[in-house]
Motif scaffolding. Sequence first.
Motif, mmCIF file in Angstrom:
data_model
loop_
_atom_site.group_PDB
_atom_site.id
_atom_site.type_symbol
_atom_site.label_atom_id
_atom_site.label_comp_id
_atom_site.label_asym_id
_atom_site.label_seq_id
_atom_site.Cartn_x
_atom_site.Cartn_y
_atom_site.Cartn_z
ATOM 1 N N SER A 50 -37.439 -22.339 32.896
ATOM 2 C CA SER A 50 -35.804 -21.745 32.874
ATOM 3 C C SER A 50 -34.911 -22.979 33.005
ATOM 4 C CB SER A 50 -35.356 -21.114 34.363
ATOM 5 O OG SER A 50 -36.166 -20.055 34.471
ATOM 6 N N PHE A 69 -33.756 -16.695 35.775
ATOM 7 C CA PHE A 69 -34.582 -17.628 36.305
ATOM 8 C C PHE A 69 -35.836 -17.031 37.063
ATOM 9 C CE2 PHE A 69 -35.331 -19.832 40.392
ATOM 10 C CZ PHE A 69 -35.490 -21.257 39.857
ATOM 11 N N ALA A 70 -36.718 -17.718 36.737
ATOM 12 C CA ALA A 70 -38.138 -17.325 37.678
ATOM 13 C C ALA A 70 -38.975 -16.299 36.847
ATOM 14 C CB ALA A 70 -38.190 -17.025 39.147
ATOM 15 N N HIS A 85 -31.906 -23.739 34.121
ATOM 16 C CA HIS A 85 -31.371 -24.016 35.354
ATOM 17 C C HIS A 85 -31.409 -22.824 36.255
ATOM 18 C CE1 HIS A 85 -27.474 -21.912 34.528
ATOM 19 N NE2 HIS A 85 -27.726 -22.317 33.549
ATOM 20 N N ASP A 86 -31.236 -23.143 37.737
ATOM 21 C CA ASP A 86 -31.709 -21.778 38.579
ATOM 22 C C ASP A 86 -30.476 -20.688 38.603
ATOM 23 O OD1 ASP A 86 -29.645 -23.253 39.941
ATOM 24 O OD2 ASP A 86 -30.851 -23.768 41.793
ATOM 25 N N ALA A 123 -31.873 -29.386 35.858
ATOM 26 C CA ALA A 123 -30.722 -28.970 36.629
ATOM 27 C C ALA A 123 -29.745 -30.186 36.421
ATOM 28 C CB ALA A 123 -31.241 -28.957 38.292
ATOM 29 N N ASP A 181 -40.007 -17.866 33.704
ATOM 30 C CA ASP A 181 -41.068 -18.741 33.832
ATOM 31 C C ASP A 181 -42.444 -17.970 34.074
ATOM 32 O OD1 ASP A 181 -39.448 -21.656 34.661
ATOM 33 O OD2 ASP A 181 -38.341 -19.739 35.104
ATOM 34 N N LEU A 230 -38.507 -28.108 34.466
ATOM 35 C CA LEU A 230 -37.420 -27.550 35.189
ATOM 36 C C LEU A 230 -36.116 -28.491 34.502
ATOM 37 C CD1 LEU A 230 -39.968 -27.723 37.436
ATOM 38 C CD2 LEU A 230 -38.299 -26.909 38.933
ATOM 39 N N ARG A 254 -35.148 -26.319 46.742
ATOM 40 C CA ARG A 254 -35.290 -25.197 46.763
ATOM 41 C C ARG A 254 -35.901 -24.561 45.138
ATOM 42 N NH1 ARG A 254 -30.153 -22.769 50.157
ATOM 43 N NH2 ARG A 254 -30.773 -23.985 51.907
ATOM 44 N N GLN A 255 -35.183 -25.155 44.020
ATOM 45 C CA GLN A 255 -35.620 -24.913 43.048
ATOM 46 C C GLN A 255 -37.139 -25.331 42.655
ATOM 47 O OE1 GLN A 255 -33.132 -26.531 39.668
ATOM 48 N NE2 GLN A 255 -34.283 -25.899 38.036
ATOM 49 N N ALA A 282 -39.258 -22.745 44.351
ATOM 50 C CA ALA A 282 -39.412 -21.590 43.819
ATOM 51 C C ALA A 282 -40.208 -21.357 42.420
ATOM 52 C CB ALA A 282 -37.741 -21.117 43.527
ATOM 53 N N ILE A 283 -40.061 -22.399 41.659
ATOM 54 C CA ILE A 283 -40.866 -22.484 40.618
ATOM 55 C C ILE A 283 -42.068 -22.873 40.728
ATOM 56 C CG2 ILE A 283 -41.213 -23.714 38.223
ATOM 57 C CD1 ILE A 283 -38.752 -21.449 38.320
#
Length: 504
Positions: A213, A221-222, A215-216, A243, A225, A241, A264-265, A268-269
């Motif tokens: 992605s 997002f996710a 950006h988050d 950002a 991915d 990633l 967190r990003q 999460a990924i």
Amino acid sequence: MADASFTLDPAYQVGTVDPRLYGSFVEHLGRCVYEGIYEPGHPTAGADGFRTDVLELVRELGVTTVRYPGGNFVSNYRWEDGIGPVADRPRRLDLAWHSTEPNTVGTDEFVAWCRAASVEPLWTVNLGSRGMQAAQDLLEYCNHPGGSEWSDRRIACGATEPYGIRLWCLGNEMDGDWQVGHKTATEYGRLAAETAKAMRLVDPNVELIACGSSHDGMDTFASWDAEVLEHTYDQVDHLSLHAYYAPRDGDVDSYLASAVGMDRQIEAIAATCDHVRARRKSAKTITLSFDEWNAWYSENPADAGDPGEGYPVAPHLLENVYSAMDAVVVGSLLNSLLRHADRVRIACLAQLVNVIAPIMTRAGGPAWRQTIFHPFALASRYGRGTALRVEPTAPVVHTDRYGPVPALDVAATRGDGGEVAVFAVNRHRYEPLTVTADVRTGGAATVVEHRVLHEDDPYAVNTADEPERVVPRTGAGAVLADGRLRVTLPPLSWSMLRLAPGTP
Ligand code: AHR
């Protein structure tokens, strides 16, 4: 004055710091290439047109890997335009940045620049307006020894030995509707998988990065991915990633907590990659390439990337001037990357020169270090070896974006000789923070260096006329005794402390 504490124990490790964590990015965008790294006629330019003053700063910055040639630019780029005699190269419209690309710098020139800068290139292929064939041809041009159409073209251009470029991004931000050739996750996933297969047939040694992605905040997002990995899992090594951070709507406290967003990003990924691994019952772990990150004030019209009327060559675009506060944020983002050194193998500060960059130049004039240059250069020099797991106890700062966050952001690395580097950010805007670190088990005995980046005016900047206005200064008052390090961090500051083992 508030107190914080943590323990440094060499047994508590995140993982080995991949040197490629200290990468950067050169895009054909604005004045990054032309008037940035390349300016024939400049007093410092070599015979090849590259500015040696910029090269010196790039070496000092400690950049290890440089992504090229985009970014959004790559998604409408024909790499063949940039090879052969310069006089024969076409001028093309660059649709991404509404500019004219003269193609004076292309593949051979950029490889030569990487060698002069002692950096490893990370090449991006165009999966927007082009596809598999162009990617395969470019790889053949770069890495095949000879005896084929494209490798012989490279040899005819003067490079008898293959370039051996190992790192490749399969497109750029393909989930974004701003991208030329934007695709759905399924369309991109299939194309990336087949391109990866073809590229590995040309050169089995390549390391491949699929586009995650952009950006988050993306709606996809996710899920983008996960879908991309469903198609590419067996073919690629890393997922990207991106950002960028800024004080949105003037929210400075959240901005200072940007590293929480980065943490967190990444988590999460990583979880998304592992979900796909579990679903596919795969033994393979996909690692991460955070190949665009930085502070970027894209809400400012001047920094948004609009070149205005026409298609100029090398317009002034995204020339973000960074403050002391931005340097503190960049320092904390580097901490986030170190905290995830087990998973993030590549990262690129976007970008390198003039365009949201640590290095600025004036045409025909000087090159200078922006504020963000400094935490990057020190982290790259000393943040090597093994990243240690650090769990601070600290007072809390309340932020609208991330909720309550610790005022102390800290990361640490340990070299083979037992030397420890601690990188500490006090996110509090007004309060100093006294930090006590238990370093008994690591054998640290002396503070060999203490540098602090803090300004009473957090908006202070470096300029061509005052290039040393914001620099890390020697810190005072750090005490290491009986296995305990005690230091006071000024408000809104970034600090580095280097500790050596031995007799105090
Ligand atoms: O780095 C500037 C731009 O930001 C890049 O071209 C693009 O990939 C991202 O959106």
